[in-house]
Write a protein that holds these residues in place. Structure first.
Motif, PDB file in Angstrom:
ATOM      1  N   LYS A 138      -2.332   7.565   2.740  1.00 54.36           N
ATOM      2  CA  LYS A 138      -2.963   6.360   2.202  1.00 54.36           C
ATOM      3  C   LYS A 138      -4.335   6.129   2.842  1.00 54.36           C
ATOM      4  O   LYS A 138      -5.313   5.778   2.158  1.00 54.36           O
ATOM      5  N   ARG A 179       0.986  -7.026   2.250  1.00 58.71           N
ATOM      6  CA  ARG A 179       1.979  -6.032   1.863  1.00 58.71           C
ATOM      7  C   ARG A 179       1.713  -5.528   0.443  1.00 58.71           C
ATOM      8  O   ARG A 179       1.811  -4.328   0.167  1.00 58.71           O
ATOM      9  N   TRP A 211      -1.218  -3.167   0.571  1.00 58.95           N
ATOM     10  CA  TRP A 211      -0.868  -1.848   1.104  1.00 58.95           C
ATOM     11  C   TRP A 211      -0.098  -1.020   0.076  1.00 58.95           C
ATOM     12  O   TRP A 211      -0.341   0.177  -0.072  1.00 58.95           O
TER      13      TRP A 211
END
Length: 689
Positions: A603, A666, A669
């Motif tokens: 990522k 969150r 992400w």
């Protein structure tokens, strides 16, 4: 030269014609020698009141070897020794050392002196006298087969003859020789050792003079130290890549030579150099059939001159002592040449260093030959191997280099002794044994490793290193004693050891979660004030000082008390199947952690490569904002903002907004795509290679 040749002939006759036989005939009793001293009209066997009976006998023998009277020896010592050496408290021992070292310098000039049992008895009796030198010592009137010497006497007298021992390894040599006699050295063991040493020297001389590898060795005048693989029952196997050949392995003081065995003869030798700087690596290696790593019986040699490593295997039915021996002697030669290059030694200095390594290997061979039942690690008897392992070994080598390179060690002057006292170099002794030429010996300055009445710089360095090594051994013994078996037991011990840290972590977590709002508020205010005033550095200093003071107080309060053991509740015992399942679960958890770590990295890679997404835009904006803050805000303000952000996020006023912000982070992400991964398998042709 004529005078020197005449002196040598006289000394050889002194031994060969049996002039030492009177020593052997009276070695079990000194009574007749005492009587001869008392009735000697010439004063050549004068009784010296400061010495013990046995010391008087030894000084008398030294006077016969030196062909001067005992009175003249004493007068010379009075003229040449400094006042500190002649102090009454140590006069007897220092005078005895003076006589012994002078006599040994002459006695070792006799060709084949190691083969003479009288010479061996003389050196052993010198050690006996060293232990009781003065008239106030406990009298020892009988010297018989049961007489033994301790490590101090051996370490003082034996290194005066480089063939028998050296300063660096003499204590380890004594431990090996005295292992069967309770820490005291008997003459029978000492005599066997010197006989084995004489055989080892003669063997080396015979091999080096033979036609074996003569063409390859002629340029450097190499000495053959060891040969293996000549017996079909004990082959040496050379592995290079997938090929394996039995053959004969030869070690010289410069290189390894391997000759592959054919039907009736050996192939031309392959040379593996140990002398030049080729970044050589020699280490133990595992071997086995078809490339499997099963047997710990091989040595790997690698250097810049080879395209791939070479593995020498030493098969034996049990253990790997044969491999360990070869590994030690190979490394000794390699380390000796590294020492020569590091300290830029040339000429006779270089030869002296190599001969020290050679003598160490010969002494190891003598131990294995004379007392084969003794088990010891080979490297502890080889000085360069030992210095590589000892704490402070580099200091020992530096001191050794200074000693060898010094041009003033032919005559010992540091103790106030004049030219009458000589130490003996390795080259001069081997020259007298016929191993090296006399011409080289005459050009060599003598090495002053032994000084009457005091320790030389090399002996001091070795003693310091040995004291440190004892502390390391004691510390290592405690480490070995607290090792426990079982994953669950080790985790229980670790949990108990980390208890104070875990409790501190729990306390900080409780403050950060605002379980007690008042305590958390006070902590937040105090730490914020410290940051605003810029006192963080002072707080860190105070913490270090507090730990130091705590350790100091604990040290004085527990003076002489044993350390309290940590009590750990042992977990219930697990069966083999339960242990296997626990290991499998642990491996699964580790695999999951690795997978999660890879996802995080993929990522971040996608963010760094700016994969088009809303998350990338936000990351770019956050980085620019952070850079501006770091550029324009003081560091203490940045630390304060970070602390307040982390510490107050769970406080009652911010709790609701923190939950919402955490949810948004969150979601951000999860919106980041992972960079793609393509797995490629190795091609078949690469595998075949």
């Amino acid at each position: 030269m004529a005078m020197m040749s005449k002196t040598r002939d006289l000394l050889e006759g002194f031994v060969k014609e049996g002039s030492f036989k009177w020593v052997l005939s009276r070695r079990t009793s000194f009574d007749e020698e005492f009587e001869e001293m008392g009735r000697s009209p010439s004063g050549r066997r004068k009784w010296i009141s400061e010495l013990s009976p046995i010391a008087n006998v030894i000084v008398g023998r030294c006077s016969r070897i030196l062909d001067i009277s005992m009175e003249e020896l004493q007068n010379n010592f009075g003229k040449e020794a400094s006042d500190s050496i002649k102090h009454p408290s140590n006069y007897a021992r220092n005078f005895l050392e003076y006589c012994c070292f002078r006599a040994l310098a002459i006695a070792t000039q006799v060709t084949g002196h190691l083969a003479e049992r009288s010479f061996r008895r003389l050196t052993f009796d010198m050690m006996l006298a060293w232990e009781v030198p003065s008239s106030g010592s406990h009298p020892m009137l009988k010297v018989d087969a049961d007489s033994t010497v301790g490590i101090e006497a051996f370490s003082r007298v034996a290194p005066a003859i480089p063939t028998i021992a050296d300063v660096i390894t003499c204590c380890n040599l004594f431990d090996v020789l005295s292992s069967s006699t309770g820490g005291c050295l008997s003459f029978s063991v000492y005599d066997k050792y010197l006989a084995g040493l004489d055989r080892a020297i003669k063997k080396m001389k015979t091999q080096s003079e033979s036609s074996l590898l003569s063409v390859l060795r002629s340029e450097r005048g190499e000495k053959i130290l060891e040969v293996d693989g000549t017996l079909t029952t004990q082959p040496v196997l050379e592995h290079v890549g997938v090929s394996t050949w039995p053959g004969r392995l030869t070690l010289t003081d410069h290189a390894l030579y391997f000759e592959a065995l054919r039907v009736m003869t050996f192939d031309k030798a392959k040379v593996y150099d140990l002398a030049d700087d080729l970044k050589q690596v020699i280490k133990p290696e595992l071997t086995g059939p078809w490339g499997s790593r099963l047997f710990d019986k091989a040595v790997m040699y690698k250097s810049m001159s080879l395209s791939e490593p070479v593995i020498m295997e030493f098969p034996e039915l049990t253990g790997h002592s044969r491999r360990d021996y070869w590994l030690a002697i190979m490394l000794e030669v390699l380390y000796a040449h590294r020492f020569i290059r590091e300290y830029q030694m040339n000429g006779v200095e270089r030869e002296e260093t190599l001969l020290k390594a050679v003598l160490g290997i010969l002494r190891l061979q003598a131990i294995q030959d004379s007392v084969p039942s003794m088990s010891t690690r080979c490297e502890v008897l080889l000085m360069f191997n030992l210095c590589d392992k000892l704490p402070g070994g580099d200091v020992i080598l530096e001191t050794l280099a200074t000693t060898i390179s010094s041009r003033g060690f032919g005559h010992t002057t540091s103790s106030g002794l004049g030219s009458g006292l000589h130490s003996i170099s390795a080259m001069s002794v081997l020259s007298n044994l016929g191993v090296v030429s006399q011409a080289a010996s005459e050009e060599r300055l003598l090495v002053g490793e032994i000084v009457v009445g005091e320790l030389s710089s090399l002996e001091k360095a070795v003693n310091d290193s040995r004291n440190n090594y004892k502390k390391v051994e004691q510390a290592q013994a405690t480490v070995d004693g607290v090792k426990v078996d079982g994953l669950d037991t080790n985790l229980a011990v670790m949990k108990e050891l980390l208890y104070p840290i875990t409790e501190l972590g729990k306390m900080l977590t409780s403050l950060a979660l605002w379980d007690d709002p008042l305590k958390s508020f006070l902590f937040c205010c105090v730490l914020s004030y410290i940051m605003i005033r810029g006192w963080l550095g002072y707080v860190f200093v105070l913490v270090l000082l507090f730990i130091a003071v705590f350790m100091l107080i604990t040290r004085f309060s527990n003076q002489g008390r044993p350390m309290n053991g940590i009590k750990v509740m042992a977990p219930p015992s697990m069966t083999t199947m339960e242990q296997l399942l626990a290991v499998q679960n642990a491996i699964s958890q580790v695999e999951e952690l690795v997978q999660d770590g890879n996802i995080v990295l993929l990522k971040l890679r996608a963010l760094l490569l700016a994969v088009p997404s809303q998350a990338t835009d936000r990351a770019i904006f956050a980085l620019i904002l952070t850079a501006l803050g770091v550029a324009f805000l003081p560091s203490k303000v940045i630390f304060l903002m970070i602390f307040l952000e982390i510490f107050t996020r769970n406080s009652p006023p911010r709790r609701a907004s923190t939950e919402k912000w955490t949810r948004r982070m969150r979601e951000w992400w999860f919106s980041i795509p992972a960079a793609p991964v393509v797995l490629e398998k190795e091609k078949e042709d690469k595998k075949r290679r």
